[in-house]
Design a protein around this motif. Structure first.
Motif, PDB file in Angstrom:
ATOM      1  N   TRP A 181     -44.161 -15.591   9.751  1.00  0.00           N
ATOM      2  CA  TRP A 181     -44.404 -15.047  11.246  1.00  0.00           C
ATOM      3  C   TRP A 181     -43.149 -14.500  11.458  1.00  0.00           C
ATOM      4  CZ3 TRP A 181     -42.034 -15.662  15.754  1.00  0.00           C
ATOM      5  CH2 TRP A 181     -42.591 -15.237  16.845  1.00  0.00           C
ATOM      6  N   GLY A 202     -48.647 -17.150  12.302  1.00  0.00           N
ATOM      7  CA  GLY A 202     -48.160 -18.143  13.321  1.00  0.00           C
ATOM      8  C   GLY A 202     -49.355 -19.000  13.713  1.00  0.00           C
ATOM      9  N   VAL A 203     -50.487 -18.203  14.130  1.00  0.00           N
ATOM     10  CA  VAL A 203     -51.592 -19.096  14.438  1.00  0.00           C
ATOM     11  C   VAL A 203     -52.183 -19.821  13.609  1.00  0.00           C
ATOM     12  CG1 VAL A 203     -53.955 -18.752  15.442  1.00  0.00           C
ATOM     13  CG2 VAL A 203     -52.092 -17.416  16.514  1.00  0.00           C
ATOM     14  N   LEU A 261     -50.089 -23.045  13.400  1.00  0.00           N
ATOM     15  CA  LEU A 261     -50.195 -24.236  14.167  1.00  0.00           C
ATOM     16  C   LEU A 261     -51.304 -25.048  14.176  1.00  0.00           C
ATOM     17  CD1 LEU A 261     -49.812 -21.736  17.669  1.00  0.00           C
ATOM     18  CD2 LEU A 261     -48.276 -23.414  16.737  1.00  0.00           C
ATOM     19  N   ALA A 318     -54.158 -24.933  20.870  1.00  0.00           N
ATOM     20  CA  ALA A 318     -53.145 -24.328  20.303  1.00  0.00           C
ATOM     21  C   ALA A 318     -53.087 -23.069  19.796  1.00  0.00           C
ATOM     22  CB  ALA A 318     -52.208 -25.282  19.314  1.00  0.00           C
ATOM     23  N   GLY A 319     -54.288 -22.795  19.209  1.00  0.00           N
ATOM     24  CA  GLY A 319     -54.541 -21.435  18.523  1.00  0.00           C
ATOM     25  C   GLY A 319     -54.886 -20.312  19.430  1.00  0.00           C
ATOM     26  N   GLY A 348     -51.609 -19.794  21.493  1.00  0.00           N
ATOM     27  CA  GLY A 348     -50.624 -18.998  20.475  1.00  0.00           C
ATOM     28  C   GLY A 348     -50.921 -17.470  20.517  1.00  0.00           C
ATOM     29  N   GLU A 351     -48.459 -14.322  22.049  1.00  0.00           N
ATOM     30  CA  GLU A 351     -48.138 -13.253  21.259  1.00  0.00           C
ATOM     31  C   GLU A 351     -48.484 -11.697  21.679  1.00  0.00           C
ATOM     32  OE1 GLU A 351     -48.649 -15.018  16.837  1.00  0.00           O
ATOM     33  OE2 GLU A 351     -49.988 -13.182  17.095  1.00  0.00           O
TER      34      GLU A 351
END
Length: 412
Positions: A268, A293-294, A297, A310-311, A314, A318
């Motif tokens: 990421w 990144g996603v 998570l 969380a996704g 996230g 971004e």
């Protein structure tokens, strides 16, 4: 009747990603992002743009995603994201885009799961052996920040510094917990590399150019669908059905999601400069978020509902922070160089580790012949101009050796 959750999840991801591309909100491939808005707004013909998209994406589907996905039974993100780009660009009607995306995602899910089931039910099962291709990668993953630092700062100023710290961390961690040592050493090495990259600081970075400043607002048009995609992606990784880069796919297949997540977070950082600039310039974002990144998570949260939240969060962070990321890159110029170096380190270590894993696995399935086949594939690929991405050689050759070993059993 059992609900086929896996095909439905992957079908939903592909359908939404294709629709976002169709409307010009996003594109998975960095090379597609610059013209996706032109296609959506009618300034570029769809057939021509679709041909360009396919030419740029086909190699990643064939070589980057399929071999590791077949070897592990874990879906690689490229098998969903790249076809979604093509579907969203080629088809003119939104209902057709959604339908084709659902069909492709579900079919890809069944193909990957079905192939791995077949490997486990051959006369000489090879499913568990193919997963072991990633075993050398687990041991070698601390070398990724070492190679990245050496690539960015040179061997003396970067490679030796990060290498010494990483080696010390590896040895110290191995004394108490050998299994945790690669993750500990990798994490410490990555932190040291980023610290080196942020030593250069600009007190007054230049203002963001007007076209890029305008793009900061434009990329947020697709916030809602992209947040849903982020939620679904995180659910897929939390269930260990999905992963990002080939390295992450192999580590998830081995049952090491933490290590896969650490690589995803480091990746990421490596993609922040590239994705941020292309997103602001093209006014379109990336369908799967900044890699990976996603997805990371979800790997860190093995509870699907929490991973979904969380996704989505996230992806929102971004999208709404893309302008701040660009300012951060301007304030710390070393992070720009770190991006390319991280990508190079991840690819180089993955190529070598999966080649070694391919040699070991193929030789276990057919002693002697396996080494000959994998080595022959690598050498022929090199002399022919690397027509196949190097990272695919080990897994692909090992799969072929395993199938050939079963043909030998049938014949005998």
């Amino acid at each position: 009747m059992k609900i086929p959750w896996r095909p439905l999840l992957f079908g939903g991801i592909t359908a939404l990603a294709a629709l976002a591309t169709h409307r010009g909100y996003s594109a998975f491939h960095d090379g597609v992002r610059p013209f996706v808005r032109d296609v959506a707004e009618g300034r570029q013909e769809r057939p021509e743009a679709a041909r360009t998209t396919w030419d740029m994406s086909a190699g990643f589907v064939y070589h980057y995603a399929i071999p590791t996905s077949l070897a592990t039974g874990v879906m690689g993100k490229h098998l969903l994201g790249l076809p979604a780009d093509w579907i969203g660009i080629r088809l003119r009607k939104a209902p057709l885009v959604v339908g084709a995306g659902l069909l492709w995602g579900a079919a890809a899910s069944c193909a990957v799961s079905g192939a791995h089931w077949i490997f486990g039910n051959l006369p000489r099962p090879i499913d568990s052996e193919l997963i072991e291709i990633g075993r050398p990668l687990l041991a070698m993953m601390p070398l990724i920040p070492v190679v990245a630092a050496a690539s960015q700062f040179g061997v003396r100023r970067g490679g030796l510094v990060v290498g010494a710290v990483t080696t010390a961390a590896y040895v110290a961690a191995a004394v108490t917990d050998l299994e945790a040592a690669p993750a500990v050493a990798f994490g410490i090495g990555a932190v040291v590399h980023i610290i080196l990259a942020t030593r250069q600081r600009v007190d007054e970075p230049p203002p963001l150019p007007e076209p890029l400043a305008a793009g900061r607002q434009e990329v947020r048009r697709g916030t809602l669908p992209l947040m849903v995609i982020g939620a679904l992606l995180a659910v897929g990784t939390s269930l260990f059905w999905l992963a990002g880069e080939p390295a992450s796919v192999m580590l998830v297949g081995l049952g090491h999601p933490l290590e896969a997540a650490l690589i995803g977070l480091y990746s990421w950082i490596g993609f922040v400069p590239l994705v941020t600039y292309t997103a602001l310039a093209s006014r379109a974002y990336t369908s799967a978020g900044m890699p990976d990144g996603v997805l990371a998570l979800g790997l860190l949260i093995p509870f699907a509902p929490a991973a979904a939240v969380a996704g989505a969060a996230g992806m929102w962070a971004e999208l709404w922070g893309v302008g701040r990321f660009e300012r951060l890159m301007s304030r710390y110029p070393g992070l720009h160089g770190a991006g390319a170096a991280i990508r190079d380190g991840l690819l180089l270590v993955s190529e070598i580790a999966l080649l070694v894993g391919g040699f070991i696995t193929a030789n276990a399935m057919w002693p002697g012949v396996g080494l000959f086949v994998v080595g022959g594939f690598w050498l022929l690929n090199e002399v022919s101009g690397t027509r196949v991405m190097r990272v695919a050689i080990g897994p692909l050759a090992a799969i072929l050796v395993g199938l050939a070993a079963n043909v030998r059993v049938w014949i005998s």
